[in-house]
Write a protein that holds these residues in place. Structure first.
Motif, PDB file in Angstrom:
ATOM      1  N   GLU A  31       6.062  41.730  -3.389  1.00 47.39           N
ATOM      2  CA  GLU A  31       5.084  40.639  -3.449  1.00 47.39           C
ATOM      3  C   GLU A  31       4.883  40.174  -4.890  1.00 47.39           C
ATOM      4  O   GLU A  31       4.685  38.976  -5.141  1.00 47.39           O
ATOM      5  N   ALA A  32       4.957  41.117  -5.854  1.00 46.85           N
ATOM      6  CA  ALA A  32       4.838  40.735  -7.263  1.00 46.85           C
ATOM      7  C   ALA A  32       6.018  39.864  -7.688  1.00 46.85           C
ATOM      8  O   ALA A  32       5.858  38.901  -8.457  1.00 46.85           O
ATOM      9  N   ILE A  33       7.227  40.174  -7.187  1.00 48.25           N
ATOM     10  CA  ILE A  33       8.404  39.350  -7.479  1.00 48.25           C
ATOM     11  C   ILE A  33       8.218  37.948  -6.895  1.00 48.25           C
ATOM     12  O   ILE A  33       8.504  36.943  -7.550  1.00 48.25           O
ATOM     13  N   GLU A  34       7.716  37.873  -5.661  1.00 47.13           N
ATOM     14  CA  GLU A  34       7.476  36.568  -5.041  1.00 47.13           C
ATOM     15  C   GLU A  34       6.520  35.732  -5.889  1.00 47.13           C
ATOM     16  O   GLU A  34       6.763  34.543  -6.136  1.00 47.13           O
ATOM     17  N   ASP A  35       5.423  36.350  -6.322  1.00 47.21           N
ATOM     18  CA  ASP A  35       4.436  35.613  -7.117  1.00 47.21           C
ATOM     19  C   ASP A  35       5.052  35.124  -8.433  1.00 47.21           C
ATOM     20  O   ASP A  35       4.787  33.999  -8.873  1.00 47.21           O
ATOM     21  N   ALA A  36       5.898  35.990  -9.049  1.00 51.33           N
ATOM     22  CA  ALA A  36       6.510  35.615 -10.325  1.00 51.33           C
ATOM     23  C   ALA A  36       7.485  34.448 -10.153  1.00 51.33           C
ATOM     24  O   ALA A  36       7.528  33.532 -10.981  1.00 51.33           O
ATOM     25  N   ILE A  37       8.263  34.458  -9.072  1.00 52.75           N
ATOM     26  CA  ILE A  37       9.226  33.373  -8.838  1.00 52.75           C
ATOM     27  C   ILE A  37       8.489  32.076  -8.520  1.00 52.75           C
ATOM     28  O   ILE A  37       8.894  30.990  -8.951  1.00 52.75           O
ATOM     29  N   GLU A  38       7.396  32.167  -7.763  1.00 57.16           N
ATOM     30  CA  GLU A  38       6.619  30.963  -7.458  1.00 57.16           C
ATOM     31  C   GLU A  38       6.079  30.308  -8.727  1.00 57.16           C
ATOM     32  O   GLU A  38       6.012  29.081  -8.827  1.00 57.16           O
ATOM     33  N   ALA A  39       5.715  31.125  -9.709  1.00 55.19           N
ATOM     34  CA  ALA A  39       5.166  30.589 -10.959  1.00 55.19           C
ATOM     35  C   ALA A  39       6.251  30.208 -11.966  1.00 55.19           C
ATOM     36  O   ALA A  39       5.955  29.574 -12.981  1.00 55.19           O
ATOM     37  N   TYR A  40       7.498  30.571 -11.682  1.00 56.81           N
ATOM     38  CA  TYR A  40       8.620  30.322 -12.599  1.00 56.81           C
ATOM     39  C   TYR A  40       8.977  28.840 -12.589  1.00 56.81           C
ATOM     40  O   TYR A  40       9.033  28.205 -11.541  1.00 56.81           O
ATOM     41  N   GLU A  41       9.247  28.275 -13.758  1.00 51.04           N
ATOM     42  CA  GLU A  41       9.476  26.838 -13.878  1.00 51.04           C
ATOM     43  C   GLU A  41      10.954  26.475 -13.957  1.00 51.04           C
ATOM     44  O   GLU A  41      11.280  25.286 -14.098  1.00 51.04           O
ATOM     45  N   GLY A  42      11.841  27.452 -13.883  1.00 50.44           N
ATOM     46  CA  GLY A  42      13.268  27.158 -13.937  1.00 50.44           C
ATOM     47  C   GLY A  42      13.884  27.076 -12.559  1.00 50.44           C
ATOM     48  O   GLY A  42      13.204  26.922 -11.543  1.00 50.44           O
ATOM     49  N   SER A  43      15.224  27.172 -12.513  1.00 52.60           N
ATOM     50  CA  SER A  43      15.981  27.147 -11.260  1.00 52.60           C
ATOM     51  C   SER A  43      16.286  28.578 -10.834  1.00 52.60           C
ATOM     52  O   SER A  43      16.415  29.477 -11.675  1.00 52.60           O
ATOM     53  N   VAL A  44      16.428  28.777  -9.515  1.00 48.24           N
ATOM     54  CA  VAL A  44      16.622  30.131  -8.985  1.00 48.24           C
ATOM     55  C   VAL A  44      17.731  30.117  -7.943  1.00 48.24           C
ATOM     56  O   VAL A  44      17.755  29.239  -7.066  1.00 48.24           O
ATOM     57  N   LEU A  45      18.641  31.091  -8.043  1.00 44.45           N
ATOM     58  CA  LEU A  45      19.637  31.356  -7.005  1.00 44.45           C
ATOM     59  C   LEU A  45      19.431  32.799  -6.577  1.00 44.45           C
ATOM     60  O   LEU A  45      19.581  33.712  -7.389  1.00 44.45           O
ATOM     61  N   ALA A  78     -13.590  55.409  -5.617  1.00 46.80           N
ATOM     62  CA  ALA A  78     -13.526  54.016  -6.038  1.00 46.80           C
ATOM     63  C   ALA A  78     -12.537  53.270  -5.152  1.00 46.80           C
ATOM     64  O   ALA A  78     -11.539  53.845  -4.703  1.00 46.80           O
ATOM     65  N   PRO A  79     -12.807  52.006  -4.848  1.00 44.46           N
ATOM     66  CA  PRO A  79     -11.892  51.237  -3.991  1.00 44.46           C
ATOM     67  C   PRO A  79     -10.491  51.189  -4.576  1.00 44.46           C
ATOM     68  O   PRO A  79     -10.316  51.089  -5.797  1.00 44.46           O
ATOM     69  N   ILE A  80      -9.497  51.284  -3.688  1.00 40.44           N
ATOM     70  CA  ILE A  80      -8.108  51.200  -4.117  1.00 40.44           C
ATOM     71  C   ILE A  80      -7.763  49.738  -4.285  1.00 40.44           C
ATOM     72  O   ILE A  80      -7.867  48.950  -3.350  1.00 40.44           O
ATOM     73  N   GLY A  81      -7.380  49.370  -5.476  1.00 37.50           N
ATOM     74  CA  GLY A  81      -7.060  47.974  -5.742  1.00 37.50           C
ATOM     75  C   GLY A  81      -5.597  47.791  -6.052  1.00 37.50           C
ATOM     76  O   GLY A  81      -4.731  48.494  -5.549  1.00 37.50           O
ATOM     77  N   SER A  82      -5.280  46.837  -6.888  1.00 38.17           N
ATOM     78  CA  SER A  82      -3.896  46.505  -7.227  1.00 38.17           C
ATOM     79  C   SER A  82      -3.529  46.953  -8.635  1.00 38.17           C
ATOM     80  O   SER A  82      -2.605  46.425  -9.236  1.00 38.17           O
ATOM     81  N   ASP A  83      -4.257  47.956  -9.184  1.00 35.89           N
ATOM     82  CA  ASP A  83      -3.995  48.377 -10.553  1.00 35.89           C
ATOM     83  C   ASP A  83      -2.588  48.938 -10.730  1.00 35.89           C
ATOM     84  O   ASP A  83      -1.975  48.797 -11.786  1.00 35.89           O
ATOM     85  N   ALA A  84      -2.076  49.623  -9.670  1.00 29.66           N
ATOM     86  CA  ALA A  84      -0.771  50.264  -9.793  1.00 29.66           C
ATOM     87  C   ALA A  84       0.383  49.323  -9.455  1.00 29.66           C
ATOM     88  O   ALA A  84       1.538  49.718  -9.522  1.00 29.66           O
ATOM     89  N   VAL A  85       0.091  48.097  -9.085  1.00 32.91           N
ATOM     90  CA  VAL A  85       1.136  47.158  -8.699  1.00 32.91           C
ATOM     91  C   VAL A  85       1.859  46.644  -9.938  1.00 32.91           C
ATOM     92  O   VAL A  85       1.244  46.373 -10.969  1.00 32.91           O
ATOM     93  N   MET A  86       3.173  46.507  -9.831  1.00 33.59           N
ATOM     94  CA  MET A  86       3.991  46.032 -10.937  1.00 33.59           C
ATOM     95  C   MET A  86       3.546  44.641 -11.368  1.00 33.59           C
ATOM     96  O   MET A  86       3.327  43.763 -10.539  1.00 33.59           O
ATOM     97  N   ALA A  87       3.400  44.445 -12.685  1.00 36.39           N
ATOM     98  CA  ALA A  87       3.022  43.143 -13.235  1.00 36.39           C
ATOM     99  C   ALA A  87       4.274  42.461 -13.759  1.00 36.39           C
ATOM    100  O   ALA A  87       4.901  42.943 -14.699  1.00 36.39           O
TER     101      ALA A  87
END
Length: 574
Positions: free
Chosen positions: A385-399, A205-214
C-alpha cells in the motif's frame, strides 16, 4: 488400491471363489467412491492450471526445471494431494495473471479447509472467508473476506483508540488529584486513589502505521513527451546456439505521464522486453530510442543489483558518501531497519528484507521514468500500500510488471499485453482491460461448450445405460446365505462367476472411459485454453483424444452388452 485391483483382476482368472469375488467388488466400489477414476485426469487438470502441458510433463524431469517452474510443480503437488487441510505460503508469487485466476477458482471449488498466507489482496478477496491478521506482536481474527476485514480492522482500531484516550484522561485526572491532595486534608482519599490507580490494568496504545515503510519517489526534471520509442523491434534470446524470438514487430511509444501495466504469461519475455527498451539487451532487429531528457530508475524482479557482500548500512552509505551516520540510519529507519539491524549483510536477508533494501536504494535516485518489475513480491500488504501511495504521488512515467491485480487496478492507465509473441496495447485502465478480456473468454467458452455438447450428451446416455444394466443385474434371482445360487451345479456356477467377472470388467472400462470423456470435455470448456497458441494446439490434441475416447466407449459398451448377454445365458442354465 489401483494396483491391488489390477492384481485381483489377474488372480480372478484362476481363483473363482466367492471370497475373492466379494473382495474385488468391495474394493472396486471403494475405488470409484474415492475418485480413483478421476485421479489421473485431476493431476492433468492441476498441471494445466499451473501452466504445464500434461503430456510433456510425463517426460520432463524435475531437475531440468527453473526455480519458478519447480515452485509451480510444488504447488501442483499440494493441490493434487488428497487432504482435509491445505496450507499455502505465498502461492501466487511468480504466478502470472491467468494462473492466479485459475488458482482462485480452484480454491473456491475444492471441499477442504485452506490456510493461506498471501499479500495478494485481490487473490484473498476472491476466496477467503476468514482472516487472521498479525499486528503489534499479537494476532486478531476476523470473519468475512478481505474487504470485510479492512472495515472491521479500522472499526477495532477506532474503538481501541477511544478506550485508550478515555483511560489516559482518567489517569491524568487521578494523578492530578493525588498530587494536589496527598499532603492536605484529603490525604486519605488521595492515598486510596493512588492504590486504585496502581492496580488499574493499563490498555495498550493503539496500533497505528508507525512501522509501515515510508516511501517517496522523486521525478526530478521533466522528460520529453516521448519517453521511450520502439520501431519494428524483434526481441530474442539465444540458448545453446538457438535463437528464440520472444516479441515480433514491436512498435510502441511510452509518453510522459503514462502508467503502463505490462502483462502476459510467465516466460512471454516481459523482463527481456524491459531490458531491450533500456538498452541492456540488444534487439534482434529494429530500433529503440530513449528520450534525451529521460532518466530511469529500475527495480529488478530478482534484485540482482544489490551488493550482497555489503551491510545494509554500507549499501546506502556508498550511494550517499556525504551523509552523516544519523542521516543513513534515518533513511533506513523509514524502511523498517533500525539499531544494530543495519549492520546485517545484505546476502543474509530474506526476500522481503532485500526488497525493502532495493526500494530504499531506489528512492535515492531522481528519475522521470520508473520501471518496476514485480515490486510487490515478498512484501507485506502495508508495504504494498505504501508503494501504491508513492506511485500515485509520483509525477513521472511508470512501466510496471506485476501479477498483483489490486495494484494494477488502482494505478494503471494503459495496458500492454504480451500475447502470441506480439504486444497488444490497450488504451484504457486495467479494470477496463479485465472487462474486455472477460468478454473474450466468455465467447470462447460458449464456442467450446457448443463443440463438447454432443460428447457430454453421449457420455451421459452411456452412463444411464450402464446404471440401468447394473440395477437389473443387482435385482436378479434370489441368493442363498452362502452366496450360491439355488439349483446350480458347480460347473454352471463357475460359468456364472466368469460371466459376472466379465460384466464387472466391462463396466469398469465403461466407467473409466466415461470419466475420461467428462474430464476431456471440461478441459475443452475452459475458455483460457484458447488464449495462447500453445493452448489452441493443446485444444486440438484434447479434441483428438476426445474423439478416440468416444470410439473406445462405443467398443466398451458393445463388450459390456455381450458380457451381459453371456451372463444371462449362464444363469438361465441353473
Amino acid at each position: 488400491l489401483e494396483h491391488s485391483l489390477a492384481a485381483q483382476s489377474a488372480n480372478l482368472e484362476h481363483d473363482h471363489g466367492e471370497e475373492a469375488m466379494e473382495k474385488y467388488g468391495r474394493d472396486l466400489e471403494r475405488f470409484e467412491r474415492e475418485g480413483g477414476y478421476q485421479m489421473a485426469a485431476k493431476v492433468d487438470s492441476v498441471l494445466m492450471g499451473v501452466g504445464f502441458d500434461p503430456d510433456a510433463a510425463r517426460m520432463t524431469r524435475i531437475g531440468t526445471l527453473s526455480g519458478g517452474e519447480r515452485g509451480r510443480v510444488a504447488l501442483a503437488r499440494q493441490l493434487a494431494t488428497p487432504a482435509d487441510l491445505m496450507i499455502l505460503d505465498e502461492p501466487t508469487n511468480h504466478l502470472d495473471l491467468d494462473t492466479t485466476a485459475w488458482l482462485e477458482q480452484h480454491l473456491k471449488d475444492i471441499d477442504r479447509a485452506v490456510l493461506c498466507i498471501s499479500h495478494d489482496r485481490a487473490f484473498l478477496d476472491a476466496f477467503a472467508d476468514h482472516v487472521m491478521h498479525f499486528e503489534g506482536g499479537t494476532a486478531f481474527t476476523y470473519t468475512g473476506g478481505y474487504q470485510s476485514f479492512i472495515t472491521q480492522r479500522e472499526e477495532r482500531r477506532l474503538t481501541q483508540m477511544r478506550q485508550f484516550d478515555k483511560q489516559q484522561s482518567k489517569i491524568a485526572s487521578e494523578t492530578d488529584y493525588i498530587a494536589r491532595n496527598l499532603a492536605g486534608q484529603n490525604t486519605r482519599q488521595a492515598k486510596g486513589r493512588r492504590k486504585l490507580l496502581a492496580r488499574m490494568p493499563r490498555l495498550s496504545a493503539p496500533i497505528g502505521s508507525d512501522a509501515v515503510m515510508a516511501l517517496r519517489l522523486t521525478a526530478g526534471n521533466r522528460s520529453g513527451d516521448r519517453v521511450v520509442e520502439a520501431q519494428n523491434v524483434t526481441v530474442a534470446v539465444e540458448s545453446h546456439g538457438n535463437v528464440r524470438e520472444l516479441v515480433k514487430d514491436l512498435t510502441l511509444v511510452l509518453e510522459r505521464g503514462d502508467v503502463v501495466a505490462l502483462v502476459g504469461p510467465n516466460g512471454a519475455g516481459k523482463s527481456t522486453l524491459i531490458k531491450t527498451l533500456l538498452g541492456e539487451h540488444p534487439p534482434l532487429k529494429g530500433e529503440v530510442k530513449v528520450g534525451p531528457s529521460t532518466t530511469v530508475a529500475y527495480y529488478r524482479q530478482d534484485v540482482s543489483h544489490l551488493p550482497l557482500e555489503m551491510s545494509i548500512y554500507e549499501a546506502i552509505a556508498t550511494q550517499r558518501p556525504l551523509w552523516e551516520r544519523r542521516m543513513v540510519q534515518g533513511h533506513l529507519g523509514r524502511f523498517g531497519f533500525s539499531g544494530d539491524e543495519v549492520q546485517r549483510t545484505v546476502g543474509t536477508l530474506s526476500g522481503g528484507e532485500r526488497a525493502r533494501v532495493a526500494l530504499a536504494l531506489l528512492t535515492l535516485s531522481t528519475s522521470n521514468l520508473l520501471i518496476l518489475d514485480e515490486p510487490t513480491n515478498h512484501l507485506d500488504v502495508e508495504s504494498i500500500e505504501a508503494i501504491e501511495d508513492a506511485i500515485e504521488a509520483y509525477e513521472g512515467s511508470v512501466l510496471i510488471v506485476s501479477h498483483d491485480r489490486a495494484v494494477l487496478r488502482g494505478l494503471a492507465t494503459l495496458v500492454w499485453e504480451l500475447r502470441d509473441q506480439h504486444l497488444h496495447p490497450f488504451d484504457g485502465s486495467f479494470l477496463e482491460w479485465e472487462e474486455v478480456r472477460a468478454d473474450r473468454r466468455s465467447k470462447a467458452d460458449r464456442d467450446a461448450r457448443a463443440v463438447s455438447a454432443a460428447a457430454s450428451e453421449k457420455a451421459n446416455a452411456a452412463r444411464v445405460a450402464a446404471q440401468k444394466a447394473q440395477k437389473a443385474a443387482d435385482t436378479k434371482g434370489p441368493q442363498k446365505k452362502d452366496g450360491k445360487k439355488p439349483g446350480m451345479d458347480p460347473d454352471v456356477r463357475k460359468l456364472v462367476r466368469q460371466a459376472e467377472k466379465a460384466v464387472a470388467d466391462a463396466e469398469l472400462r465403461v466407467n473409466t472411459i466415461e470419466a475420461e470423456i467428462a474430464d476431456l470435455t471440461r478441459i475443452l470448456e475452459d475458455a483460457s485454453l484458447y488464449d495462447t497458441p500453445n493452448g489452441v494446439a493443446r485444444a486440438q490434441t484434447v479434441g483428438k483424444q476426445l474423439d478416440d475416447a468416444r470410439d473406445r466407449l462405443d467398443d466398451a459398451m458393445h463388450e459390456w452388452s455381450v458380457a451381459e448377454e453371456q451372463k444371462q445365458q449362464a444363469e438361465s442354465r441353473r
